[in-house]
Design an enzyme around this catalytic site. Structure first.
Site, PDB file in Angstrom:
ATOM      1  N   GLU A   1      27.372  20.914 -19.216  1.00 37.10           N
ATOM      2  CA  GLU A   1      25.989  21.152 -19.661  1.00 37.10           C
ATOM      3  C   GLU A   1      25.429  22.422 -19.046  1.00 37.10           C
ATOM      4  OE1 GLU A   1      23.174  18.086 -18.372  1.00 37.10           O
ATOM      5  OE2 GLU A   1      21.791  18.693 -19.963  1.00 37.10           O
TER       6      GLU A   1
ATOM      7  N   ASP B   1       0.819  -1.210   0.000  1.00 31.55           N
ATOM      8  CA  ASP B   1       0.000   0.000   0.000  1.00 31.55           C
ATOM      9  C   ASP B   1       0.859   1.268   0.000  1.00 31.55           C
ATOM     10  OD1 ASP B   1       1.010  -0.399   2.497  1.00 31.55           O
ATOM     11  OD2 ASP B   1      -0.804   0.192   3.573  1.00 31.55           O
TER      12      ASP B   1
ATOM     13  N   HIS C   1      13.545  16.355 -20.316  1.00 31.21           N
ATOM     14  CA  HIS C   1      13.570  16.199 -21.772  1.00 31.21           C
ATOM     15  C   HIS C   1      12.201  16.692 -22.212  1.00 31.21           C
ATOM     16  CE1 HIS C   1      16.860  12.878 -21.449  1.00 31.21           C
ATOM     17  NE2 HIS C   1      17.297  14.072 -21.170  1.00 31.21           N
TER      18      HIS C   1
ATOM     19  N   TYR D   1      34.091  10.816 -23.590  1.00 30.72           N
ATOM     20  CA  TYR D   1      34.100   9.699 -22.642  1.00 30.72           C
ATOM     21  C   TYR D   1      35.063   8.636 -23.157  1.00 30.72           C
ATOM     22  CZ  TYR D   1      29.736  12.229 -22.071  1.00 30.72           C
ATOM     23  OH  TYR D   1      28.808  13.232 -21.933  1.00 30.72           O
TER      24      TYR D   1
ATOM     25  N   HIS E   1      18.773  19.151 -25.828  1.00 32.73           N
ATOM     26  CA  HIS E   1      17.339  18.835 -25.897  1.00 32.73           C
ATOM     27  C   HIS E   1      16.560  20.001 -25.343  1.00 32.73           C
ATOM     28  CE1 HIS E   1      17.675  18.034 -21.551  1.00 32.73           C
ATOM     29  NE2 HIS E   1      18.782  17.380 -21.841  1.00 32.73           N
TER      30      HIS E   1
ATOM     31  N   ARG F   1      31.699  15.891 -19.207  1.00 29.32           N
ATOM     32  CA  ARG F   1      30.562  16.524 -19.887  1.00 29.32           C
ATOM     33  C   ARG F   1      30.364  17.883 -19.233  1.00 29.32           C
ATOM     34  NH1 ARG F   1      27.185  12.794 -19.696  1.00 29.32           N
ATOM     35  NH2 ARG F   1      25.928  13.191 -17.844  1.00 29.32           N
TER      36      ARG F   1
ATOM     37  N   HIS G   1      24.504   7.247 -18.218  1.00 28.86           N
ATOM     38  CA  HIS G   1      23.386   7.322 -17.270  1.00 28.86           C
ATOM     39  C   HIS G   1      23.717   6.586 -15.970  1.00 28.86           C
ATOM     40  CE1 HIS G   1      20.179   8.392 -20.522  1.00 28.86           C
ATOM     41  NE2 HIS G   1      20.950   9.400 -20.186  1.00 28.86           N
TER      42      HIS G   1
ATOM     43  N   ASP H   1      18.940  21.548 -15.682  1.00 27.11           N
ATOM     44  CA  ASP H   1      19.672  20.335 -16.081  1.00 27.11           C
ATOM     45  C   ASP H   1      21.120  20.737 -16.340  1.00 27.11           C
ATOM     46  OD1 ASP H   1      20.544  17.940 -17.111  1.00 27.11           O
ATOM     47  OD2 ASP H   1      19.324  18.025 -18.937  1.00 27.11           O
TER      48      ASP H   1
ATOM     49  N   ASP I   1      25.860  15.362 -12.962  1.00 28.29           N
ATOM     50  CA  ASP I   1      24.760  15.826 -13.815  1.00 28.29           C
ATOM     51  C   ASP I   1      23.532  15.857 -12.923  1.00 28.29           C
ATOM     52  OD1 ASP I   1      22.735  16.231 -15.649  1.00 28.29           O
ATOM     53  OD2 ASP I   1      23.467  14.752 -17.098  1.00 28.29           O
TER      54      ASP I   1
ATOM     55  N   GLU J   1      25.219  20.329 -24.171  1.00 24.74           N
ATOM     56  CA  GLU J   1      25.918  19.405 -23.271  1.00 24.74           C
ATOM     57  C   GLU J   1      26.831  18.407 -23.977  1.00 24.74           C
ATOM     58  OE1 GLU J   1      23.332  16.351 -21.570  1.00 24.74           O
ATOM     59  OE2 GLU J   1      21.589  17.385 -22.394  1.00 24.74           O
TER      60      GLU J   1
ATOM     61  N   HIS K   1      26.559  10.852 -27.834  1.00 24.90           N
ATOM     62  CA  HIS K   1      25.187  11.350 -27.641  1.00 24.90           C
ATOM     63  C   HIS K   1      25.000  12.684 -28.352  1.00 24.90           C
ATOM     64  CE1 HIS K   1      26.442  14.318 -24.588  1.00 24.90           C
ATOM     65  NE2 HIS K   1      27.160  13.367 -24.022  1.00 24.90           N
TER      66      HIS K   1
HETATM   67  N1  GLY Z   1      20.276  14.645 -17.209  1.00 26.89           N
HETATM   68  C1  GLY Z   1      19.737  14.172 -18.411  1.00 26.89           C
HETATM   69  C2  GLY Z   1      20.318  14.884 -19.543  1.00 26.89           C
HETATM   70  O1  GLY Z   1      21.300  15.562 -19.400  1.00 26.89           O
HETATM   71  O2  GLY Z   1      19.784  14.862 -20.622  1.00 26.89           O
HETATM   72 MN    MN Z   2      21.911  16.537 -17.663  1.00 24.36          MN
HETATM   73 MN    MN Z   3      20.440  17.257 -20.518  1.00 22.19          MN
END
Ligand code: GLY
Ligand code: MN
Ligand code: MN
Length: 423
Positions: A393, A26, A346, A373, A339, A391, A228, A256, A245, A369, A335
């Site tokens: 960002e 529950d 996102h 790596y 975004h 990275r 991730h 972000d 991150d 970002e 990557h």
């Molecule tokens: N933290 C997710 C991204 O950077 O897209």
């Molecule tokens: Mn991020």
């Molecule tokens: Mn991001």
């Protein structure tokens, strides 16, 4: 409401709340309202449905009734009266009346705005209401014969940030700045990644942010190369980099941000070379974040700087133009560069229009970002380069003029980072 018409003589929009997810028995997972519903109402209770009806220009909210017993356990509910007095609804019903009322609201309406496929359980209720109406055809009743994704209107609206949206985003960014700065000062060899994660979340909550906007990534040493990485469980070692991150959500708006810094306060030669290359790439992509350009342009800017830089460092060899065409940078940079950012990390909004990358316009917010790596076991480079992940960002607002970096004041140059780490 104004946008619902769009060629239809009559239309309704149906927007359900986010479902409650059971964690075990529950006990429920923390609840977060659906962003579309919250955007339109500011209402954060589960088991609710907003219906906008163009015919009488009415906003109707279905919601849980007041309940003395339940409110002792779970806290106050707005109830049908509160829906009108506190949330500006024209009409309100208890949620149990949805099945009957939904069919009635859809009656003789040409178009239904609904995001089918997102909540299968709710889809069933909408389709049942439609079928009920079709069964009444002989009585002269008509039903929606067009279904349009609510996102077509709403996600376009959410893509362009108003001053109110931006005020929340700026506050989210300010809190996130403090969290990253404190983390730089606090991290040292022998600490665990989760201690830094705890500091980040503590800082978010201490300033009134509802929650982290996504699971914080705190990756030291080789973990910085895992895109991730989420377990945040490793003990940091002297001489390593720490990639964080993390961003908070404030007033339902996300920040972000990624920063990468040395656990032992100064960069090694190789770490610094990779760091400065990623920074050059990021600055080039930020500079490309201008009206008329596209996210593809921003990505291309980072790819070019990174490829040329990797050649200079001897980590790739060949002609940069050919290496770019062959995507030779991908083992290092796998990557995309950014975004949309807004209520969802996102965020919603079309990336392509008419099959082409969408041109940037003022009021859009996106992340920039890039990263490099080099896996622990990547044996195509000399050992001293392995296990380095960087990275960087930031959150960028597109304006009529120069791009506005909402997270600019978070330490980022080598000098700023080393100073913040020594603080
Ligand atoms: N933290 C997710 C991204 O950077 O897209
Ligand atoms: Mn991020
Ligand atoms: Mn991001």
């Amino acid at each position: 409401m104004e946008k619902l018409g769009g060629g239809a003589t009559d239309a309704i929009a149906v927007l359900p709340s986010a479902p409650v997810f059971i964690r075990n028995n529950d006990v429920e997972h923390d609840y977060r309202q659906d962003s579309d519903l919250y955007y339109l109402t500011g209402f954060d209770e589960p088991s609710s449905v907003l219906v906008l009806s163009l015919r009488d220009r009415k906003a109707t909210l279905f919601l849980r009734p007041r309940d003395k017993e339940r409110e002792i356990w779970d806290g106050p509910r707005a109830g049908v009266d509160g829906a009108k007095s506190d949330y500006g609804m024209d009409a309100s019903f208890v949620i149990a009346e949805l099945s009957t009322e939904l069919a009635r609201l859809m009656e003789n309406t040409q178009r239904l705005y609904y995001r089918i496929g997102k909540d299968k359980g709710f889809d069933e209720r909408v389709l049942t209401a439609l079928d009920t109406l079709r069964g009444r055809a002989r009585r002269g009743i008509t039903w929606p014969t067009e279904m349009v994704d609510t996102g077509k209107i709403l996600h376009e609206m959410r893509l362009f940030k108003t001053e109110d949206d931006l005020a929340q985003m700026r506050q989210a960014c300010a809190i996130t700045k403090e969290a990253h700065s404190l983390a730089m000062a606090a991290a040292k060899p022998g600490m665990h990644e989760f201690e830094i994660e705890a500091l980040l979340v503590e800082t978010f909550r201490r300033h009134g942010a509802e929650r982290a906007a996504y699971g914080s990534i705190v990756g030291s040493g080789p973990n910085a190369t895992i895109l991730h990485y989420r377990s945040n469980s490793r003990k940091m070692q002297a001489g390593e980099l720490l990639l964080i991150d993390a961003g908070c959500e404030y007033g339902y708006y996300a920040s972000d941000v990624t920063r990468t810094f040395p656990v032992s306060k100064t960069f090694s030669r190789e770490q610094r070379a990779i760091y400065e290359l990623v920074l050059d790439a990021q600055l080039a992509s930020i500079d490309a974040t201008r009206v008329g350009a596209t996210l593809e342009d921003g990505h291309a800017a980072s790819v070019e700087v990174i490829t040329k830089g990797l050649v200079k460092l001897g980590l790739l060899s060949g002609e940069p133009a050919k290496l770019i065409a062959d995507e030779a940078y991908k083992p290092f940079y796998m990557h995309r560069t950014g975004h949309w950012l807004g209520m969802d990390v996102h965020d919603v909004g079309a990336y392509f229009v008419g099959g082409k990358p969408r041109k940037l316009e003022p009021g859009m917010v996106l992340t920039v970002e890039p990263g490099i790596y080099i896996g622990r076991e990547y044996d195509k480079v000399a050992p001293e380069w392995r296990g380095i992940g960087v990275r960087i960002e930031d959150d960028i607002l597109v304006t009529d003029g120069a791009p506005m970096n909402l997270t600019e004041s978070i330490p980022k140059t080598v000098a700023e980072i080393e100073r913040a780490c020594a603080a």
